[in-house]
Design a protein around this motif. Structure first.
Motif, PDB file in Angstrom:
ATOM      1  N   PHE A  39       0.824  -1.206   0.000  1.00  0.00           N
ATOM      2  CA  PHE A  39       0.000   0.000   0.000  1.00  0.00           C
ATOM      3  C   PHE A  39       0.858   1.255   0.000  1.00  0.00           C
ATOM      4  CE2 PHE A  39      -2.092   3.220   2.824  1.00  0.00           C
ATOM      5  CZ  PHE A  39      -2.976   3.716   1.869  1.00  0.00           C
ATOM      6  N   PHE A  40       1.900   1.288   0.826  1.00  0.00           N
ATOM      7  CA  PHE A  40       2.754   2.473   0.890  1.00  0.00           C
ATOM      8  C   PHE A  40       3.470   2.725  -0.427  1.00  0.00           C
ATOM      9  CE2 PHE A  40       3.224   1.471   5.674  1.00  0.00           C
ATOM     10  CZ  PHE A  40       2.097   2.221   5.966  1.00  0.00           C
ATOM     11  N   GLU A  41       3.911   1.672  -1.092  1.00  0.00           N
ATOM     12  CA  GLU A  41       4.710   1.823  -2.303  1.00  0.00           C
ATOM     13  C   GLU A  41       3.872   2.042  -3.556  1.00  0.00           C
ATOM     14  OE1 GLU A  41       7.254  -1.571  -2.493  1.00  0.00           O
ATOM     15  OE2 GLU A  41       8.609  -0.832  -0.925  1.00  0.00           O
ATOM     16  N   THR A  42       2.696   1.424  -3.622  1.00  0.00           N
ATOM     17  CA  THR A  42       1.903   1.474  -4.859  1.00  0.00           C
ATOM     18  C   THR A  42       0.522   2.098  -4.686  1.00  0.00           C
ATOM     19  OG1 THR A  42       0.836  -0.691  -4.558  1.00  0.00           O
ATOM     20  CG2 THR A  42       3.049  -0.668  -5.544  1.00  0.00           C
ATOM     21  N   GLY A  43       0.030   2.183  -3.457  1.00  0.00           N
ATOM     22  CA  GLY A  43      -1.320   2.672  -3.227  1.00  0.00           C
ATOM     23  C   GLY A  43      -2.367   1.583  -3.342  1.00  0.00           C
ATOM     24  N   GLU A  44      -1.942   0.372  -3.698  1.00  0.00           N
ATOM     25  CA  GLU A  44      -2.882  -0.738  -3.857  1.00  0.00           C
ATOM     26  C   GLU A  44      -3.216  -1.343  -2.492  1.00  0.00           C
ATOM     27  OE1 GLU A  44      -3.301  -5.045  -6.186  1.00  0.00           O
ATOM     28  OE2 GLU A  44      -1.408  -3.922  -6.254  1.00  0.00           O
ATOM     29  N   VAL A  45      -4.494  -1.569  -2.240  1.00  0.00           N
ATOM     30  CA  VAL A  45      -4.952  -2.172  -0.990  1.00  0.00           C
ATOM     31  C   VAL A  45      -5.297  -3.626  -1.265  1.00  0.00           C
ATOM     32  CG1 VAL A  45      -6.633  -2.086   0.877  1.00  0.00           C
ATOM     33  CG2 VAL A  45      -5.862   0.035  -0.198  1.00  0.00           C
ATOM     34  N   THR A  46      -4.538  -4.538  -0.666  1.00  0.00           N
ATOM     35  CA  THR A  46      -4.712  -5.970  -0.943  1.00  0.00           C
ATOM     36  C   THR A  46      -5.300  -6.726   0.247  1.00  0.00           C
ATOM     37  OG1 THR A  46      -2.431  -6.407  -0.228  1.00  0.00           O
ATOM     38  CG2 THR A  46      -2.798  -5.973  -2.579  1.00  0.00           C
ATOM     39  N   ASP A  47      -5.718  -6.000   1.274  1.00  0.00           N
ATOM     40  CA  ASP A  47      -6.207  -6.631   2.492  1.00  0.00           C
ATOM     41  C   ASP A  47      -7.530  -5.994   2.900  1.00  0.00           C
ATOM     42  OD1 ASP A  47      -5.962  -8.179   5.078  1.00  0.00           O
ATOM     43  OD2 ASP A  47      -5.823  -6.138   5.867  1.00  0.00           O
ATOM     44  N   ARG A  48      -8.525  -6.821   3.207  1.00  0.00           N
ATOM     45  CA  ARG A  48      -9.852  -6.317   3.540  1.00  0.00           C
ATOM     46  C   ARG A  48      -9.845  -5.499   4.822  1.00  0.00           C
ATOM     47  NH1 ARG A  48     -14.607 -10.643   3.657  1.00  0.00           N
ATOM     48  NH2 ARG A  48     -13.877 -10.801   1.499  1.00  0.00           N
ATOM     49  N   ALA A  49      -9.083  -5.942   5.823  1.00  0.00           N
ATOM     50  CA  ALA A  49      -9.034  -5.209   7.092  1.00  0.00           C
ATOM     51  C   ALA A  49      -8.385  -3.844   6.911  1.00  0.00           C
ATOM     52  CB  ALA A  49      -8.276  -6.027   8.138  1.00  0.00           C
ATOM     53  N   LEU A  50      -7.335  -3.777   6.107  1.00  0.00           N
ATOM     54  CA  LEU A  50      -6.699  -2.494   5.825  1.00  0.00           C
ATOM     55  C   LEU A  50      -7.663  -1.577   5.087  1.00  0.00           C
ATOM     56  CD1 LEU A  50      -4.345  -0.532   5.744  1.00  0.00           C
ATOM     57  CD2 LEU A  50      -3.451  -1.776   3.751  1.00  0.00           C
ATOM     58  N   ASP A  51      -8.407  -2.121   4.147  1.00  0.00           N
ATOM     59  CA  ASP A  51      -9.397  -1.343   3.411  1.00  0.00           C
ATOM     60  C   ASP A  51     -10.428  -0.744   4.368  1.00  0.00           C
ATOM     61  OD1 ASP A  51     -10.583  -0.412   0.900  1.00  0.00           O
ATOM     62  OD2 ASP A  51     -12.186  -1.838   1.313  1.00  0.00           O
ATOM     63  N   ALA A  52     -10.883  -1.549   5.324  1.00  0.00           N
ATOM     64  CA  ALA A  52     -11.842  -1.053   6.310  1.00  0.00           C
ATOM     65  C   ALA A  52     -11.214   0.017   7.188  1.00  0.00           C
ATOM     66  CB  ALA A  52     -12.350  -2.212   7.171  1.00  0.00           C
ATOM     67  N   GLY A  53      -9.945  -0.194   7.564  1.00  0.00           N
ATOM     68  CA  GLY A  53      -9.245   0.788   8.387  1.00  0.00           C
ATOM     69  C   GLY A  53      -9.112   2.131   7.683  1.00  0.00           C
ATOM     70  N   ILE A  54      -8.835   2.094   6.395  1.00  0.00           N
ATOM     71  CA  ILE A  54      -8.734   3.330   5.611  1.00  0.00           C
ATOM     72  C   ILE A  54     -10.097   4.005   5.515  1.00  0.00           C
ATOM     73  CG2 ILE A  54      -8.287   4.265   3.313  1.00  0.00           C
ATOM     74  CD1 ILE A  54      -6.157   2.028   2.995  1.00  0.00           C
ATOM     75  N   ASN A  55     -11.124   3.221   5.227  1.00  0.00           N
ATOM     76  CA  ASN A  55     -12.477   3.777   5.095  1.00  0.00           C
ATOM     77  C   ASN A  55     -12.976   4.403   6.393  1.00  0.00           C
ATOM     78  OD1 ASN A  55     -12.676   3.017   2.400  1.00  0.00           O
ATOM     79  ND2 ASN A  55     -13.594   1.027   2.884  1.00  0.00           N
ATOM     80  N   ASN A  56     -12.475   3.901   7.527  1.00  0.00           N
ATOM     81  CA  ASN A  56     -12.897   4.423   8.834  1.00  0.00           C
ATOM     82  C   ASN A  56     -11.921   5.440   9.416  1.00  0.00           C
ATOM     83  OD1 ASN A  56     -15.221   2.778   8.907  1.00  0.00           O
ATOM     84  ND2 ASN A  56     -14.034   1.040   9.719  1.00  0.00           N
ATOM     85  N   SER A  57     -10.960   5.891   8.611  1.00  0.00           N
ATOM     86  CA  SER A  57      -9.905   6.766   9.125  1.00  0.00           C
ATOM     87  C   SER A  57     -10.248   8.246   9.075  1.00  0.00           C
ATOM     88  CB  SER A  57      -8.615   6.545   8.331  1.00  0.00           C
ATOM     89  OG  SER A  57      -8.739   7.061   7.002  1.00  0.00           O
ATOM     90  N   GLY A  58     -11.226   8.616   8.248  1.00  0.00           N
ATOM     91  CA  GLY A  58     -11.525  10.026   8.060  1.00  0.00           C
ATOM     92  C   GLY A  58     -10.693  10.672   6.963  1.00  0.00           C
ATOM     93  N   TRP A  59      -9.838   9.877   6.306  1.00  0.00           N
ATOM     94  CA  TRP A  59      -8.992  10.352   5.225  1.00  0.00           C
ATOM     95  C   TRP A  59      -9.189   9.469   3.995  1.00  0.00           C
ATOM     96  CZ3 TRP A  59      -6.402  14.759   6.526  1.00  0.00           C
ATOM     97  CH2 TRP A  59      -6.149  14.983   7.882  1.00  0.00           C
TER      98      TRP A  59
END
Length: 221
Positions: free
Chosen positions: A57-77
């Motif tokens: 994710f840091f290097e490419t911006g690609e989200v390959t994990d469902r939990a990380l995707d949820a964390g981003i969606n709930n981050s406010g950013w």
């Protein structure tokens, strides 16, 4: 006069001692660079985002994990804002960072910053030393970032939301800079702000400017 090389060697040596002391205080097998920096713990369920998934994710911006995707969606950013914020580097002085994190104010800061995010196994008992060791280890080269602090975590960390004992909310260290509940309490928003707060709190006082005494006037006789 101490040479820049010797100063650098001493700084790294001192930093190594401090980071090693923090790791030893964990009183458990620890290896900097855990492969599971975030274990999202809700009730009895646990979802893990690995270090390799964060790295992608840091290097490419690609989200390959469902939990990380949820964390981003709930981050406010947005994902792009989290990626940029967590990879942004801040200049620090390892001595200033160490002094702050070992001070009474620093310990208070570390306790406040591990409200719901702490080592998976020993939890609050080792929260302060584990986060401190990661920040100090990352500071050795004179720069820190959220991504590299995460990479230096010595043990698995969990974000705990467990039946009222822990709420899953983090205390973002710059509450005047965040907007809304998500930005001010989410784990990934907390990570975005963390290195900037460490930099601000670890500034060393500037050395006083030495002025040369005026040369004595030559006598006329």
């Amino acid at each position: 006069m101490t040479s820049p090389y010797l100063s650098s060697v001493f700084t790294r040596f001192a930093a190594g001692i401090l980071a090693g002391a923090s790791l030893a205080a964990l009183a458990a097998p620890a290896e900097a660079g855990t492969s599971r920096p975030v274990r999202w713990n809700t009730g009895g369920a646990v979802w893990t985002t690995t270090s390799s998934e964060f790295k992608t994710f840091f290097e490419t911006g690609e989200v390959t994990d469902r939990a990380l995707d949820a964390g981003i969606n709930n981050s406010g950013w947005t994902a792009e804002e989290i990626q940029e914020g967590m990879t942004k580097s801040y200049s620090v002085d390892i001595i200033g960072v160490s002094r702050f994190l070992y001070s009474d104010d620093g310990v208070k800061f570390l306790k406040d910053q591990t409200a719901s995010y702490f080592p998976y196994w020993r939890m609050k008992k080792t929260a302060v030393v584990a986060l401190r060791s990661a920040i100090i280890a990352d500071s050795i080269d004179g720069e820190i970032s959220s991504a590299s602090i995460m990479a230096a975590l010595p043990v698995d960390f969990r974000l705990a939301d467990t039946c009222g004992t822990y709420t899953g909310a983090q205390n973002v260290c710059a509450p005047d800079k965040c907007e809304g509940d998500a930005q001010c309490t989410s784990l990934l928003s907390w990570y975005v702000f963390l290195p900037a707060c460490v930099q601000a709190n670890s500034q060393l006082p500037e050395a006083p400017v030495r002025t040369m005494a005026p040369a004595p006037a030559r006598p006329l006789w």
